[in-house]
Scaffold this motif. Structure first.
Motif, mmCIF file in Angstrom:
data_model
loop_
_atom_site.group_PDB
_atom_site.id
_atom_site.type_symbol
_atom_site.label_atom_id
_atom_site.label_comp_id
_atom_site.label_asym_id
_atom_site.label_seq_id
_atom_site.Cartn_x
_atom_site.Cartn_y
_atom_site.Cartn_z
ATOM 1 N N VAL A 152 -12.750 53.911 -60.259
ATOM 2 C CA VAL A 152 -12.081 52.975 -59.349
ATOM 3 C C VAL A 152 -12.990 51.776 -59.072
ATOM 4 N N THR A 155 -13.357 49.550 -62.145
ATOM 5 C CA THR A 155 -12.136 48.778 -62.332
ATOM 6 C C THR A 155 -12.119 47.587 -61.387
ATOM 7 N N ALA A 156 -12.421 47.853 -60.115
ATOM 8 C CA ALA A 156 -12.404 46.781 -59.124
ATOM 9 C C ALA A 156 -13.436 45.697 -59.467
ATOM 10 N N LYS A 157 -14.610 46.134 -59.915
ATOM 11 C CA LYS A 157 -15.647 45.150 -60.270
ATOM 12 C C LYS A 157 -15.216 44.318 -61.459
ATOM 13 N N PHE A 159 -12.381 43.384 -62.204
ATOM 14 C CA PHE A 159 -11.422 42.363 -61.747
ATOM 15 C C PHE A 159 -12.121 41.221 -61.033
ATOM 16 N N ARG A 160 -13.421 41.356 -60.851
ATOM 17 C CA ARG A 160 -14.204 40.368 -60.121
ATOM 18 C C ARG A 160 -13.705 40.216 -58.687
ATOM 19 N N LEU A 161 -13.264 41.315 -58.101
ATOM 20 C CA LEU A 161 -12.901 41.270 -56.682
ATOM 21 C C LEU A 161 -14.168 41.023 -55.877
ATOM 22 N N ALA A 165 -13.442 42.467 -50.587
ATOM 23 C CA ALA A 165 -12.170 43.012 -51.073
ATOM 24 C C ALA A 165 -12.371 44.423 -51.620
ATOM 25 N N ARG A 169 -10.272 46.819 -49.453
ATOM 26 C CA ARG A 169 -9.009 47.032 -50.144
ATOM 27 C C ARG A 169 -9.083 48.127 -51.189
ATOM 28 N N VAL A 170 -10.284 48.538 -51.553
ATOM 29 C CA VAL A 170 -10.404 49.581 -52.566
ATOM 30 C C VAL A 170 -11.121 50.811 -51.995
ATOM 31 N N PRO A 173 -9.307 52.229 -48.435
ATOM 32 C CA PRO A 173 -8.030 52.918 -48.656
ATOM 33 C C PRO A 173 -8.208 54.224 -49.435
ATOM 34 N N GLY A 174 -9.081 54.211 -50.438
ATOM 35 C CA GLY A 174 -9.313 55.423 -51.217
ATOM 36 C C GLY A 174 -9.934 56.529 -50.387
ATOM 37 N N LEU B 58 -20.418 45.298 -66.566
ATOM 38 C CA LEU B 58 -20.630 46.356 -65.571
ATOM 39 C C LEU B 58 -22.046 46.908 -65.646
ATOM 40 N N LEU B 84 -9.020 50.965 -69.016
ATOM 41 C CA LEU B 84 -9.857 52.150 -69.196
ATOM 42 C C LEU B 84 -9.005 53.348 -69.595
ATOM 43 N N ARG B 89 -7.309 57.380 -62.617
ATOM 44 C CA ARG B 89 -8.288 56.915 -61.646
ATOM 45 C C ARG B 89 -8.340 55.396 -61.564
ATOM 46 N N TRP B 94 -2.928 54.608 -54.008
ATOM 47 C CA TRP B 94 -2.310 54.256 -52.728
ATOM 48 C C TRP B 94 -1.502 52.973 -52.817
ATOM 49 N N PRO B 104 -5.704 42.342 -58.989
ATOM 50 C CA PRO B 104 -6.666 41.410 -59.604
ATOM 51 C C PRO B 104 -6.241 39.955 -59.492
ATOM 52 N N ASN B 107 -7.894 36.826 -56.946
ATOM 53 C CA ASN B 107 -8.836 35.744 -57.256
ATOM 54 C C ASN B 107 -8.132 34.484 -57.740
#
Lengths: 258, 257
Positions: A152, A155-157, A159-161, A165, A169-170, A173-174, B58, B84, B89, B94, B104, B107
């Motif tokens: 998770v 994935t969020a990284k 997206f460059r959130l 955020a 937002r990640v 909530p998780g 990453l 992925l 996951r 939610w 995404p 941005n």
């Protein structure tokens, strides 16, 4: 139609023991002359006089108000704080020992300290409730946010959130299923402290009512207070479960499928 | 010569472990041409996923560098989207499907209507119109992976990176998803990089296959897949050329050639 029957059946299965218990109590106490154990029928008559709904505004409303306000303050402070601490690698290490220490003190034992510091008004009671309830919420939030799934997070990284955020937002909530476990414990503690905080220096609230009744040898009144406390605690938990079910619909839905 | 979409330059990756340093990649170099579909194959544990994490920013290589359009990579670059393997996951359970796809887009600072349109377009592209209000876990595995692909293309990336994207779905779904990915590549002209252990899949989809081999891993071979597009599950897989190429790549991965 089938669902309604199954629902009724489920209630009956859950209710048989309380029904048997009440019936036994009613019969066994019917001839009682012991002043400490009056007949349940007498208690019930007094219960109706007191709580439907004569004394509700004086004794129930302040207790419930203190409980809810204190609990909400705890949640509003502990969830964001726990999120920030859980997301920081060193934060947890610095904060956890202190939190563990304070948490180990029985919440009720802190009430006298709060009385010394804040006096005997509602503000003291709400502070005691908020303080005691916040620790389980804080710890659960730290744990939930810290154990964010790495996929998770990746994935969020990717997206460059932004960092915030990702946090709000990640990660938060998780973590909500874990947070709710903490809220549940916090809520139970809040209920206990609500009553305990009224035992000292208060004329209002269910805790005060029951204590004053006992001290004044109004044993029947004391019994009605205890029974109402049980009923209230039960109903409040039902409401809590309902809120949790609705808030975590995604979690329970997913669990049901897997 | 034009700048390659991605340039992997002498990349080395070492991980410290309790038993000493684990050398995963040793001087890997490769240029991905703009608009190409490139697969990275190799035996399991060779460092394919490590390379992918480096490509998506990453992780940072211990030696060498990766450039995206001539820019040295330091964090996840703009215009790169990731799919992925583990869709259970990587999709947020939610959030509904449409909110997952919109996440995404935060941005991109699009208006509310523009965001909704983008989500609808992306769902239509992967053949999932009308599922936006569902939660991902209410969908089948293949559909969830389609949602991942929709989420990736929603940001209109110029580079798509996929890690074993079809490893967790059944064979029929896998064929459908493979063709979906080729369609997406055609529709948007996206440069696509895929890590896979499935050699047939790599041959079917790719312009070029990079074979990693050894410990630490090096680029053992770069195989041009000169089977013309459009490809089809019915004919391409029966092509002689397909059989020759898959045999060749298989030998490479197994260390038989």
């Amino acid at each position: 139609m089938m669902r309604v029957w199954r629902w009724i059946l489920a209630i009956l299965i859950g209710a048989w023991l309380p029904i048997v218990f009440i019936a036994w109590w009613w019969n066994a106490s019917a001839e009682s002359t012991n002043p400490y154990f009056p007949p349940l029928s007498v208690i019930w008559e007094q219960f109706k006089v007191n709580w439907i709904f004569e004394l509700v505004p004086v004794h129930v409303v302040p207790s419930i108000r203190n409980l809810l306000v204190g609990f909400l303050i705890a949640a509003v402070i502990a969830i964001p704080a726990g999120t920030l601490i859980g997301a920081s690698r060193s934060g947890t290490r610095y904060v956890e020992p202190v939190v563990d220490f304070i948490r180990s003190i029985p919440p009720v034992a802190l009430v006298p300290i709060f009385i010394l510091l804040l006096g005997l008004d509602a503000q003291m009671r709400i502070t005691s409730i908020a303080f005691s309830a916040s620790f389980p919420i804080l710890l659960a939030t730290i744990e939930g946010v810290r154990s964010t799934n790495l996929v998770v997070l990746d994935t969020a990284k990717s997206f460059r959130l932004s960092r915030s955020a990702i946090l709000w937002r990640v990660r938060l909530p998780g973590a909500m299923p874990t947070v709710f476990a903490g809220l549940q414990v916090g809520f139970q503690i809040a209920f206990v402290v609500t009553i305990a905080s009224e035992v000292l220096g208060s004329g209002f609230g269910l805790g005060a009512f029951t204590l004053i009744a006992t001290d004044s040898f109004l044993i029947v009144d004391a019994w009605t207070g205890v029974i109402l406390l049980g009923i209230l605690g039960y109903l409040l938990n039902l409401v809590f479960d309902l809120v949790e079910r609705i808030s975590l619909r995604w979690y329970y839905g997913q669990k049901k499928l897997s | 010569m034009t700048t390659p979409a991605i340039s992997i330059r002498d990349v080395t990756m070492d991980y410290p472990t309790p038993d000493g340093v684990n050398h995963v990649l040793d001087g890997v170099s490769y240029d991905v041409a703009e608009g190409h579909f490139v697969s990275i194959v190799g035996p399991s544990g060779v460092g394919k996923t490590t390379l992918l994490r480096l490509l998506t920013g990453l992780a940072t290589p211990t030696g060498g560098e990766i450039q995206v359009r001539g820019q040295r990579l330091t964090s996840s670059p703009e215009g790169l989207a990731v799919v992925l393997q583990d869709y259970t996951r990587s999709l947020m359970p939610w959030l509904t499907v449409e909110k997952n796809i919109a996440l995404p887009l935060r941005n991109a600072k699009l208006s509310r209507t523009a965001t909704r349109e983008r989500v609808e377009e992306s769902l239509a592209e992967v053949g999932l119109t009308g599922t936006g209000r569902s939660y991902p876990w209410q969908l089948s595995g293949g559909m969830q992976q389609r949602v991942s692909i929709a989420r990736a293309i929603a940001v209109r990336p110029s580079i798509l990176v996929m890690d074993e994207p079809f490893a967790s779905v059944d064979a029929q779904t896998r064929f459908d998803l493979e063709d979906l990915v080729l369609k997406v590549r055609d529709d948007f002209g996206i440069t696509t990089l895929m890590v896979t252990h499935d050699i047939d899949e790599a041959v079917y989809l790719s312009d070029e296959i990079v074979v990693l081999y050894g410990k630490p891993a090096v680029v053992r071979d770069i195989v041009k897949i000169d089977i013309p597009f459009p490809r089809s599950q019915m004919t391409t897989r029966n092509d002689h050329r397909f059989a020759d190429l898959r045999t060749h790549v298989y030998g490479m991965v197994r260390g038989l050639e």
